[in-house]
Design a protein around this motif. Structure first.
Motif, short mmCIF file in Angstrom:
data_model
loop_
_atom_site.label_atom_id
_atom_site.label_comp_id
_atom_site.label_asym_id
_atom_site.label_seq_id
_atom_site.Cartn_x
_atom_site.Cartn_y
_atom_site.Cartn_z
N SER A 73 44.86 35.01 39.83
CA SER A 73 44.37 35.50 41.12
C SER A 73 42.86 35.73 41.06
CB SER A 73 45.09 36.79 41.49
OG SER A 73 44.56 37.34 42.66
N LEU A 74 42.39 36.29 39.96
CA LEU A 74 40.96 36.52 39.78
C LEU A 74 40.19 35.19 39.76
CD1 LEU A 74 38.67 38.53 39.21
CD2 LEU A 74 39.20 38.30 36.79
N GLU A 75 40.74 34.19 39.11
CA GLU A 75 40.09 32.88 39.06
C GLU A 75 40.01 32.26 40.46
OE1 GLU A 75 42.13 30.49 36.20
OE2 GLU A 75 41.54 31.77 34.53
N ARG A 76 41.09 32.39 41.23
CA ARG A 76 41.07 31.86 42.60
C ARG A 76 40.03 32.59 43.44
NH1 ARG A 76 46.60 32.13 41.79
NH2 ARG A 76 46.77 34.00 43.04
N SER A 77 39.96 33.91 43.29
CA SER A 77 38.96 34.68 44.03
C SER A 77 37.55 34.30 43.62
CB SER A 77 39.17 36.18 43.80
OG SER A 77 40.43 36.58 44.26
N SER A 78 37.34 34.10 42.34
CA SER A 78 36.02 33.68 41.85
C SER A 78 35.64 32.34 42.43
CB SER A 78 36.00 33.62 40.32
OG SER A 78 36.23 34.88 39.77
N GLN A 79 36.59 31.43 42.50
CA GLN A 79 36.32 30.11 43.06
C GLN A 79 35.97 30.23 44.55
OE1 GLN A 79 35.97 27.23 41.48
NE2 GLN A 79 35.37 26.31 43.42
N ARG A 80 36.67 31.09 45.25
CA ARG A 80 36.36 31.30 46.68
C ARG A 80 34.95 31.86 46.84
NH1 ARG A 80 41.82 34.10 47.63
NH2 ARG A 80 43.22 32.33 47.85
N LEU A 81 34.57 32.80 45.94
CA LEU A 81 33.22 33.36 46.00
C LEU A 81 32.17 32.29 45.73
CD1 LEU A 81 33.62 36.81 44.23
CD2 LEU A 81 32.95 36.39 46.59
N ARG A 82 32.43 31.43 44.74
CA ARG A 82 31.49 30.34 44.46
C ARG A 82 31.37 29.41 45.66
NH1 ARG A 82 33.68 30.89 39.19
NH2 ARG A 82 35.34 29.39 39.63
N ASP A 83 32.50 29.10 46.28
CA ASP A 83 32.47 28.25 47.48
C ASP A 83 31.69 28.90 48.61
OD1 ASP A 83 33.96 26.34 46.15
OD2 ASP A 83 35.87 26.92 47.06
N SER A 84 31.92 30.20 48.80
CA SER A 84 31.21 30.93 49.85
C SER A 84 29.71 30.96 49.57
CB SER A 84 31.73 32.36 49.95
OG SER A 84 33.07 32.37 50.32
N GLN A 85 29.35 31.14 48.31
CA GLN A 85 27.93 31.16 47.96
C GLN A 85 27.30 29.78 48.18
OE1 GLN A 85 27.10 32.38 43.96
NE2 GLN A 85 24.95 32.74 44.38
N ARG A 86 28.04 28.73 47.86
CA ARG A 86 27.54 27.37 48.08
C ARG A 86 27.30 27.14 49.58
NH1 ARG A 86 30.14 23.30 49.83
NH2 ARG A 86 32.17 24.16 49.33
N VAL A 87 28.26 27.56 50.41
CA VAL A 87 28.11 27.40 51.86
C VAL A 87 26.92 28.21 52.37
CG1 VAL A 87 29.22 27.92 54.07
CG2 VAL A 87 30.52 26.81 52.27
N ALA A 88 26.76 29.43 51.84
CA ALA A 88 25.63 30.26 52.26
C ALA A 88 24.30 29.61 51.88
CB ALA A 88 25.73 31.65 51.64
N ASN A 89 24.23 29.02 50.69
CA ASN A 89 23.00 28.34 50.26
C ASN A 89 22.72 27.12 51.13
OD1 ASN A 89 22.50 30.15 48.21
ND2 ASN A 89 23.54 28.95 46.66
N GLU A 90 23.77 26.37 51.47
CA GLU A 90 23.58 25.21 52.35
C GLU A 90 23.10 25.66 53.72
OE1 GLU A 90 27.29 23.12 52.43
OE2 GLU A 90 27.09 22.42 50.37
N THR A 91 23.68 26.74 54.23
CA THR A 91 23.29 27.27 55.53
C THR A 91 21.84 27.73 55.51
OG1 THR A 91 25.56 27.98 55.92
CG2 THR A 91 23.88 28.98 57.31
#
Length: 136
Positions: A73-91
């Motif tokens: 569960s922690l790994e999935r959450s970490s992956q979601r955070l990385r994805d969110s950070q990537r989207v924020a950087n693109e934005t």
């Protein structure tokens, strides 16, 4: 597929977006099931029949299973955070590009305004010159 959906006319896009979300959900569920089956298979290979028996030795194994599921569960959450950070950087990058474009357009408008004011000054000067010539 997500890129192709962006190129579809907006009238049909919502239908395809919902299908795309459904497909992503199905893939994620299949991945979860695959991970779960893989973990179960690995545990059985490691511990053998001790997992199936009801002995008191299962308490640490249950705790281990809870720990492994918590880690997943922690790994999935970490992956979601990385994805969110990537989207924020693109934005942020897109926003910076837009601001740069707007600054360039502002400079063009300012230069156009200055040229028009200068041309207006020349027109006023030529009108005065023509009036002076008409009087003579």
């Amino acid at each position: 597929m997500a890129i192709e959906v962006q190129n579809i006319p907006s009238s049909n896009r919502s239908k395809f977006n919902s299908k795309l979300r459904e497909y992503r959900t199905n893939v994620e569920n299949a991945r979860k099931e695959l991970r779960k089956l893989s973990e179960t298979s690995d545990r059985r290979a490691l511990f053998g029949d001790r997992l199936a028996s009801g002995s008191p030795d299962n308490i640490p194994l249950d705790q281990r299973q809870q720990l492994l599921s918590g880690q997943a569960s922690l790994e999935r959450s970490s992956q979601r955070l990385r994805d969110s950070q990537r989207v924020a950087n693109e934005t942020e990058s897109i926003g910076a590009n837009i601001l740069s474009d707007l600054r360039g357009q502002r400079e063009q408008l300012t230069n156009s305004r200055n040229v028009l004011l200068e041309a207006d000054g020349y027109v006023d000067k030529s009108i005065r010159t023509l009036r002076g010539m008409a009087r003579r």
